[in-house]
Design a protein around this motif. Structure first.
Motif, mmCIF file in Angstrom:
data_model
loop_
_atom_site.group_PDB
_atom_site.id
_atom_site.type_symbol
_atom_site.label_atom_id
_atom_site.label_comp_id
_atom_site.label_asym_id
_atom_site.label_seq_id
_atom_site.Cartn_x
_atom_site.Cartn_y
_atom_site.Cartn_z
ATOM 1 N N GLN A 175 0.700 -1.240 -0.138
ATOM 2 C CA GLN A 175 -0.153 -0.168 -0.064
ATOM 3 C C GLN A 175 0.791 1.273 -0.156
ATOM 4 O OE1 GLN A 175 -4.013 -2.069 1.983
ATOM 5 N NE2 GLN A 175 -2.879 -0.349 3.224
ATOM 6 N N GLN A 176 2.148 1.273 0.369
ATOM 7 C CA GLN A 176 3.000 2.213 0.491
ATOM 8 C C GLN A 176 3.425 2.572 -1.155
ATOM 9 O OE1 GLN A 176 6.644 1.913 2.819
ATOM 10 N NE2 GLN A 176 7.796 3.214 1.580
ATOM 11 N N LEU A 177 3.279 1.464 -1.895
ATOM 12 C CA LEU A 177 3.978 1.503 -3.273
ATOM 13 C C LEU A 177 2.790 1.975 -3.932
ATOM 14 C CD1 LEU A 177 5.595 -1.821 -3.855
ATOM 15 C CD2 LEU A 177 6.625 0.274 -3.847
ATOM 16 N N HIS A 178 1.477 1.717 -3.709
ATOM 17 C CA HIS A 178 0.196 2.346 -4.411
ATOM 18 C C HIS A 178 -0.819 2.670 -3.407
ATOM 19 C CE1 HIS A 178 2.155 0.418 -8.056
ATOM 20 N NE2 HIS A 178 2.387 -0.722 -7.192
ATOM 21 N N PRO A 179 -0.623 3.841 -3.191
ATOM 22 C CA PRO A 179 -1.861 4.635 -2.096
ATOM 23 C C PRO A 179 -3.035 4.598 -2.601
ATOM 24 C CG PRO A 179 0.088 6.133 -2.829
ATOM 25 C CD PRO A 179 0.477 4.796 -3.203
ATOM 26 N N GLU A 180 -3.151 4.627 -3.808
ATOM 27 C CA GLU A 180 -4.320 4.686 -4.515
ATOM 28 C C GLU A 180 -5.164 3.409 -4.443
ATOM 29 O OE1 GLU A 180 -1.638 2.948 -7.811
ATOM 30 O OE2 GLU A 180 -1.511 4.110 -6.074
ATOM 31 N N ALA A 181 -4.540 2.238 -3.898
ATOM 32 C CA ALA A 181 -5.373 1.138 -3.733
ATOM 33 C C ALA A 181 -5.264 0.249 -2.373
ATOM 34 C CB ALA A 181 -4.734 0.091 -4.701
ATOM 35 N N ARG A 182 -5.883 -0.512 -2.045
ATOM 36 C CA ARG A 182 -5.671 -1.498 -0.982
ATOM 37 C C ARG A 182 -5.559 -2.834 -1.396
ATOM 38 N NH1 ARG A 182 -4.694 2.752 0.656
ATOM 39 N NH2 ARG A 182 -5.952 4.153 2.308
ATOM 40 N N TYR A 183 -4.588 -3.313 -0.363
ATOM 41 C CA TYR A 183 -4.423 -5.040 -0.553
ATOM 42 C C TYR A 183 -4.450 -5.728 0.739
ATOM 43 C CZ TYR A 183 -2.203 -3.236 -5.021
ATOM 44 O OH TYR A 183 -2.063 -2.866 -5.909
ATOM 45 N N ARG A 184 -4.639 -7.081 0.399
ATOM 46 C CA ARG A 184 -4.694 -8.116 1.434
ATOM 47 C C ARG A 184 -3.814 -9.210 1.177
ATOM 48 N NH1 ARG A 184 -7.412 -12.608 0.780
ATOM 49 N NH2 ARG A 184 -8.711 -12.974 -1.084
ATOM 50 N N LEU A 185 -3.392 -9.862 2.105
ATOM 51 C CA LEU A 185 -2.504 -10.956 2.068
ATOM 52 C C LEU A 185 -3.238 -12.116 1.533
ATOM 53 C CD1 LEU A 185 0.308 -12.311 2.629
ATOM 54 C CD2 LEU A 185 -0.661 -13.036 4.779
#
Length: 511
Positions: free
Chosen positions: A475-485
């Motif tokens: 999410q640091q790389l892509h603040p425009e999105a959200r990620y989950r494991l």
């Protein structure tokens, strides 16, 4: 030393053109080979060298395949070239997203000859097909070097030259470095040198022309081929080829690459005129060409692997353009004996060795003619001895094969299974070349604003700072999105985007 004005007897008669053989040139006035003479060179069988080439091809590919299967690619280049070949195979512009979303690779290096691998890729859509092609090209160089040496010198010279070239450090390090476009240049340069040595000058001219499509700097090498043709008496052909080489070199660097580059310039000038953030003048680059022990070591081993006999041949001039830019470069990767940069020098040096031995055998200096008789076995022995410290040595180690199925490799394969086919993936070198055949792949940290579907990383990759929280890192790389494991196994972590795909993705056109 280089002897442009000497024949095999070390003496040149007034008015004679430089001779390359021990006997007179019996060709007809039109320059075509004298078939009636039926020289012994034409009777050297090809099949022993094809067998040797097949063995070398097998060794090169086995090493490359095992490295690939162990997820041991040393750089991002294999993934880059597979994206390029995949684009050509799909009749698309060579966009390489690893270099940046929508990046046109012809604006980086000018290597359109890579498109010739598209038919192989249709049959075998994998990075492994590129590794096999490179192994075949390198082995073809051995066939040409070995048979040509046999034709020139007779005896067991061809076998010695095949071993010396096939196990040379330049070729072995290139095999270890995965696929590069210079694989095409290796057999082409071998054919150029063969034609020059056999006085087939028109063939030398024709074989040199495709080199300008291999890489942007090889136009300068083509110009040197033209110079040699000029010296050997083919003045018009030589002058035209030299002019073509210079023109191709200048046009490629000044016009073609900047036109394809988003920056509008040739980025690699900075390798010569900048050392980090510090500007370096051309004078300083020239004065510093030999300012490193690594550079000196490379030069010694380049000539030493030919038992120093390459210095007796004008063909050695062909290595000057490649050595020139490498020695001027401020990038230490260009100086030494690792990576792929020396591979294109190997066929030139070993055929120059054959020419040097031929010239020296008829020398009026007893010590030189005596040394020439053992130079080829010495070169072969040096190659075998050096292999103890070179990549192919790993083929004799049991752990090379067991690592293909070890816990790390199994964890990497499990991570790949968690990445859907067709997904846009941002990843590091470890998984990169295994994903490029059926996914869109970005370099980690090199695709801002794209919000890729998957971020997959190897926590043991060698990060400057250990990654403690992979999801937060994504999410640091892509603040425009959200990620989950999505998946974690061993050191491999796969995260998937949970927010919708952006309406506009850099480098991706919406049809």
């Amino acid at each position: 030393m280089l002897e442009l004005n000497k024949s095999g007897t070390d003496r040149t008669e007034p008015g004679r053109l430089p001779a390359q053989g021990s006997g007179p040139d019996t060709r007809p006035a039109d320059g075509s080979p004298d078939r009636a003479a039926a020289p012994a060179a034409e009777r050297v069988p090809l099949w022993p060298y094809l067998i040797a080439g097949a063995i070398l091809c097998g060794l090169y590919f086995l090493y490359s395949y095992l490295q690939y299967a162990r997820f041991g690619s040393p750089s991002w280049d294999l993934g880059i070239f597979e994206q390029e070949v995949r684009a050509y195979a799909n009749f698309q512009a060579p966009i390489v997203d690893i270099k940046g979303p929508g990046y046109l690779i012809l604006g980086d290096h000018f290597s359109p000859i890579v498109a010739l691998l598209a038919p192989l890729y249709w049959l075998w859509p994998s990075a492994e097909s590129l590794l096999f092609a490179q192994a075949a090209f390198f082995a073809l160089g051995a066939v040409i070097v070995g048979r040509t040496t046999q034709q020139l010198l007779g005896g067991r010279s061809g076998l010695c030259a095949t071993v010396a070239y096939g196990l040379s450090w330049g070729i072995q390090e290139a095999v270890k470095s995965d696929f590069h476009e210079i694989a095409f240049a290796v057999p082409l340069l071998a054919l150029v040198c063969r034609a020059l040595l056999l006085k087939r000058y028109t063939a030398a001219l024709l074989w040199s022309l495709p080199l300008v499509l291999v890489k942007e700097d090889l136009g300068a090498t083509v110009a040197v081929v033209g110079f040699l043709l000029f010296v050997y008496g083919r003045r018009l052909q030589g002058a035209l080829l030299a002019a073509f080489g210079v023109a191709a070199f200048v046009v490629t660097l000044v016009v073609l690459i900047p036109a394809a580059s988003s920056a509008g310039t040739y980025d690699y000038w900075q390798k010569i005129d900048k050392n980090g953030d510090q500007d370096v003048s051309m004078l300083d680059s020239v004065l510093g060409a030999l300012n490193s022990a690594v550079k000196i070591e490379m030069l010694v081993f380049l000539i030493g692997i030919t038992a120093f006999m390459a210095l007796r041949s004008p063909l050695t001039l062909l290595i000057i353009p490649t050595l020139g830019w490498r020695l001027l470069s401020q990038d230490s990767n260009h100086w030494g004996m690792v990576w792929h940069y020396s591979a294109i020098l190997m066929p030139v040096l070993f055929l120059a060795m054959a020419d040097g031995v031929r010239r020296s055998r008829a020398s009026g200096r007893p010590w030189l003619s005596s040394y020439a008789k053992v130079a080829l076995p010495v070169a072969a022995a040096v190659a075998v001895a050096m292999t103890q410290h070179l990549p192919l040595r790993d083929l004799l180690r049991p752990d090379t094969y067991s690592a293909v199925g070890d816990a790390r490799s199994e964890a990497a394969r499990a991570a790949m299974k968690a990445i859907p086919v067709g997904a846009r993936v941002e990843t590091d070198i470890t998984l990169m070349a295994h994903l490029t055949s059926d996914r869109t792949v970005y370099w980690i940290g090199g695709a801002p604003g794209t919000a890729p579907d998957i971020v997959a990383i190897n926590l043991d990759f060698g990060w400057s700072r250990p990654i403690q929280d992979p999801v937060a890192y994504a999410q640091q790389l892509h603040p425009e999105a959200r990620y989950r494991l999505k998946h974690r196994g061993g050191s491999f972590v796969v995260m998937e985007r949970t927010t919708p795909e952006p309406a506009e993705i850099p480098g991706v056109r919406k049809d």
